[in-house]
Enzyme design. Structure first.
Site, mmCIF file in Angstrom:
data_model
loop_
_atom_site.group_PDB
_atom_site.id
_atom_site.type_symbol
_atom_site.label_atom_id
_atom_site.label_comp_id
_atom_site.label_asym_id
_atom_site.label_seq_id
_atom_site.Cartn_x
_atom_site.Cartn_y
_atom_site.Cartn_z
ATOM 1 N N HIS A 107 1.018 -1.520 -0.229
ATOM 2 C CA HIS A 107 0.301 0.260 -0.337
ATOM 3 C C HIS A 107 0.968 0.791 -0.122
ATOM 4 C CE1 HIS A 107 -3.686 2.320 0.364
ATOM 5 N NE2 HIS A 107 -3.419 2.391 1.798
ATOM 6 N N HIS A 143 -3.213 -2.581 -9.400
ATOM 7 C CA HIS A 143 -3.214 -1.608 -8.559
ATOM 8 C C HIS A 143 -4.937 -2.680 -8.492
ATOM 9 C CE1 HIS A 143 -5.837 1.186 -6.730
ATOM 10 N NE2 HIS A 143 -4.932 1.839 -6.795
ATOM 11 N N ASP A 154 2.950 5.900 -6.772
ATOM 12 C CA ASP A 154 3.925 5.645 -6.391
ATOM 13 C C ASP A 154 4.929 5.318 -6.781
ATOM 14 O OD1 ASP A 154 1.866 3.075 -4.129
ATOM 15 O OD2 ASP A 154 2.997 5.351 -3.914
HETATM 16 C C1 SDX Z 1 -1.582 1.774 -3.599
HETATM 17 O O1 SDX Z 1 -6.246 0.680 -3.189
HETATM 18 C C2 SDX Z 1 -5.485 2.184 -3.242
HETATM 19 O O2 SDX Z 1 -6.848 2.775 -3.664
HETATM 20 C C3 SDX Z 1 -4.251 1.881 -3.440
HETATM 21 C C4 SDX Z 1 -3.587 3.323 -3.125
HETATM 22 C C5 SDX Z 1 -4.391 4.346 -3.189
HETATM 23 O O3 SDX Z 1 -4.579 5.323 -3.158
HETATM 24 O O4 SDX Z 1 -4.639 4.821 -2.098
HETATM 25 O O5 SDX Z 1 -3.766 3.346 -4.753
HETATM 26 C C6 SDX Z 1 -1.857 3.121 -3.166
HETATM 27 O O6 SDX Z 1 -0.956 0.710 -2.469
HETATM 28 C C7 SDX Z 1 -1.166 1.817 -4.676
HETATM 29 C C8 SDX Z 1 -0.318 0.478 -4.997
HETATM 30 C C9 SDX Z 1 0.916 0.526 -3.842
HETATM 31 N N1 SDX Z 1 2.056 -0.943 -3.535
HETATM 32 C C10 SDX Z 1 2.847 -1.371 -5.046
HETATM 33 O O7 SDX Z 1 3.079 -0.756 -5.722
HETATM 34 C C11 SDX Z 1 2.877 -2.987 -3.890
HETATM 35 C C12 SDX Z 1 3.513 -4.034 -6.106
HETATM 36 N N2 SDX Z 1 1.736 -4.160 -6.301
HETATM 37 C C13 SDX Z 1 1.670 -5.218 -6.205
HETATM 38 O O8 SDX Z 1 1.283 -6.093 -5.269
HETATM 39 C C14 SDX Z 1 0.072 -5.607 -6.458
HETATM 40 O O9 SDX Z 1 -0.057 -4.484 -7.910
HETATM 41 C C15 SDX Z 1 -1.352 -4.448 -5.681
HETATM 42 C C16 SDX Z 1 -1.290 -5.122 -4.276
HETATM 43 C C17 SDX Z 1 -0.840 -3.248 -5.666
HETATM 44 C C18 SDX Z 1 -2.487 -5.181 -6.617
HETATM 45 O O10 SDX Z 1 -3.101 -6.012 -6.451
HETATM 46 P P1 SDX Z 1 -3.660 -7.180 -6.902
HETATM 47 O O11 SDX Z 1 -4.862 -6.285 -7.313
HETATM 48 O O12 SDX Z 1 -4.386 -8.254 -5.384
HETATM 49 O O13 SDX Z 1 -3.520 -8.388 -7.443
HETATM 50 P P2 SDX Z 1 -2.860 -9.646 -7.460
HETATM 51 O O14 SDX Z 1 -1.396 -9.422 -5.542
HETATM 52 O O15 SDX Z 1 -3.640 -10.348 -7.230
HETATM 53 O O16 SDX Z 1 -2.182 -9.683 -8.597
HETATM 54 C C19 SDX Z 1 -2.420 -10.337 -9.754
HETATM 55 C C20 SDX Z 1 -1.810 -10.972 -10.719
HETATM 56 C C21 SDX Z 1 -0.170 -11.391 -9.540
HETATM 57 O O17 SDX Z 1 0.010 -12.784 -10.277
HETATM 58 P P3 SDX Z 1 -0.269 -14.720 -10.111
HETATM 59 O O18 SDX Z 1 -0.145 -14.542 -9.302
HETATM 60 O O19 SDX Z 1 -1.684 -14.719 -10.608
HETATM 61 O O20 SDX Z 1 0.422 -14.745 -11.530
HETATM 62 O O21 SDX Z 1 -0.501 -10.041 -11.306
HETATM 63 C C22 SDX Z 1 1.325 -9.860 -10.415
HETATM 64 C C23 SDX Z 1 0.622 -11.044 -8.920
HETATM 65 O O22 SDX Z 1 1.427 -11.676 -8.739
HETATM 66 N N3 SDX Z 1 0.655 -8.433 -10.400
HETATM 67 C C24 SDX Z 1 2.763 -8.046 -10.022
HETATM 68 C C25 SDX Z 1 2.548 -6.947 -8.809
HETATM 69 N N4 SDX Z 1 1.789 -6.464 -9.625
HETATM 70 C C26 SDX Z 1 0.530 -7.947 -9.369
HETATM 71 N N5 SDX Z 1 3.272 -9.124 -10.125
HETATM 72 C C27 SDX Z 1 4.921 -7.653 -10.365
HETATM 73 N N6 SDX Z 1 4.928 -6.789 -9.764
HETATM 74 C C28 SDX Z 1 3.946 -6.045 -9.554
HETATM 75 N N7 SDX Z 1 3.872 -4.726 -8.762
#
Ligand code: SDX
Length: 385
Positions: free
Chosen positions: A228, A267, A318
């Site tokens: 997050h 996201h 971010d």
């Molecule tokens: C913020 O919610 C909000 O609005 C938050 C925010 C706000 O303003 O408050 O926008 C701020 O928190 C932005 C997000 C910051 N976090 C990151 O940058 C951390 C990296 N991002 C990931 O952890 C991920 O993208 C999430 C947690 C942000 C969202 O994940 P989801 O929607 O739950 O999707 P997921 O984790 O289930 O991923 C789906 C697939 C997975 O692959 P498989 O396991 O299905 O093979 O996509 C992959 C994930 O591994 N994936 C990534 C990735 N994001 C998703 N793989 C590598 N790097 C990534 N960043």
């Protein structure tokens, strides 16, 4: 096991209404009380956007002047708040300083307010508390960065508005207009984003009729996580690991082979790019030019194009904000506290909205533990005694 459908992480679950903001992944747009965030970031001060989030309308000149006057009253850190920050170990994460300082400010403000039945506060009390935290956080964040650098604190300047004063407090010198503008834009973009994890945390705490400060402290804890708010800090760690644009491909080969999450990408709601990124990227571009750091843009662009082409996962806010804050001179550990200083406006707007709803948030769960069993069947092993 029943066929109850479990929605892990509440993904895609609509749990309530909110009038504070609208995130629309279909049109890749974000509205604060109906206004596109891009327009707000291009034309408004962060103070005006804070007013909009709290009141639902942009302020008149008089209302903005009143907010600015009140904000100036609460800028200074009292000696006891400074002292409590000084008790936080220098090698603790700055989010722990922020959480500690907000806890003390809240405890002092709530002192004498009687039983927990009165903690929730009236709408006026909560608005005053919101402005108090909005005003105090720049000094809390700046004090933390300066003490880690062994620098004396700087007193705020009433001749400077919020963004310029925040930079003055942190660096002890007046920032150039282009830097103030980029920083102001980042605060507006970070201010609010509907039911993200930290905001929903604040709403859950508020739904028990607990107080605004307790809800904000809980939200700080949620925002600290690297999935997050902690992601903007993590983006800089990634940039430091990669070093130069020529190293992106081998670095990414290894990172993806290790199944690492690439911070600053992806996201939960936006699946074709975060609506805030173009505005923040434009601010980053002005800073790259201002500080003459083209290599930052080259690394940024190379990693983005390489990762998007391989995984089809786009940058979130971010990703541009991390390098922007780095160029301005904030320590990497200070990035997420900056997110707190911005998001406290969205959190408190949601807290006030939830408080008026007066509805306890308490979801259900599907049990998958041991079947019912009874003590008389339990024979402790000798070793346990
Ligand atoms: C913020 O919610 C909000 O609005 C938050 C925010 C706000 O303003 O408050 O926008 C701020 O928190 C932005 C997000 C910051 N976090 C990151 O940058 C951390 C990296 N991002 C990931 O952890 C991920 O993208 C999430 C947690 C942000 C969202 O994940 P989801 O929607 O739950 O999707 P997921 O984790 O289930 O991923 C789906 C697939 C997975 O692959 P498989 O396991 O299905 O093979 O996509 C992959 C994930 O591994 N994936 C990534 C990735 N994001 C998703 N793989 C590598 N790097 C990534 N960043």
């Amino acid at each position: 096991m029943t066929d109850t459908e479990i929605k892990k992480g509440l993904a895609g679950v609509v749990v309530d209404y909110t009038a504070v903001s609208k995130v629309n992944p279909e049109t890749n747009s974000l509205l604060y009380r109906g206004y596109p965030v891009q327009e707000l970031a291009a034309t408004q001060s962060f103070e005006a956007v804070a007013y909009l989030l709290w009141h639902g309308e942009l302020p008149t000149d008089v209302q903005l002047a009143q907010l600015r006057a009140t904000e100036r009253q609460y800028r200074a850190l009292s000696p006891d708040v400074r002292a409590v920050i000084d008790h936080v170990p220098l090698d603790a994460h700055p989010m722990d300083e922020v959480r500690t300082a907000v806890s003390l400010i809240g405890a002092k403000d709530l002192a004498g307010s009687g039983s927990v039945m009165d903690a929730g506060g009236t709408a006026d009390e909560n608005l005053a508390r919101s402005i108090r935290l909005f005003a105090a956080l720049p000094a809390i964040v700046a004090y933390g960065q300066r003490r880690r650098r062994g620098l004396e604190p700087v007193e705020s300047r009433d001749d400077l508005d919020y963004a310029a004063n925040f930079l003055w407090l942190t660096f002890g010198k007046e920032a150039d207009e282009v830097v103030v503008d980029a920083f102001n834009r980042s605060m507006i973009l970070y201010a609010e984003h509907s039911f993200n994890a930290s905001t929903f945390t604040a709403r859950v705490v508020t739904s028990t009729l607990s107080d605004l400060y307790s809800a904000v402290v809980a939200a700080i804890g949620a925002l600290k996580g690297p999935l997050h708010g902690g992601a903007n800090e993590a983006v800089l760690h990634i940039f430091d690991e990669i070093g130069t644009a020529s190293n992106v491909v081998p670095w990414l080969d290894t990172a993806l082979a290790e199944k690492r999450k690439i911070m600053g990408f992806g996201h939960r709601v936006y699946k074709r790019g975060d609506s805030r990124v173009p505005t923040m990227k434009a601010a980053l571009d002005t800073l790259v030019e201002h500080y003459d750091r083209p290599e930052v843009a080259e690394l940024y662009d190379t990693l983005e194009s390489e990762f998007v082409s391989r995984k089809g996962i786009y940058p979130n806010l971010d990703y541009p904000s991390g390098p922007a804050y780095n160029l301005i001179g904030f320590d990497t550990l200070t990035f997420t506290p900056l997110f707190v200083a911005a998001r406290v406006t969205g959190w408190t707007a949601h807290i006030m909205e939830q408080a008026s709803a007066n509805a306890l948030i308490r979801p259900l769960s599907e049990y998958n533990g041991p079947d019912e069993r009874h003590i008389d069947g339990y024979v402790p092993d000798e070793a346990v005694l």
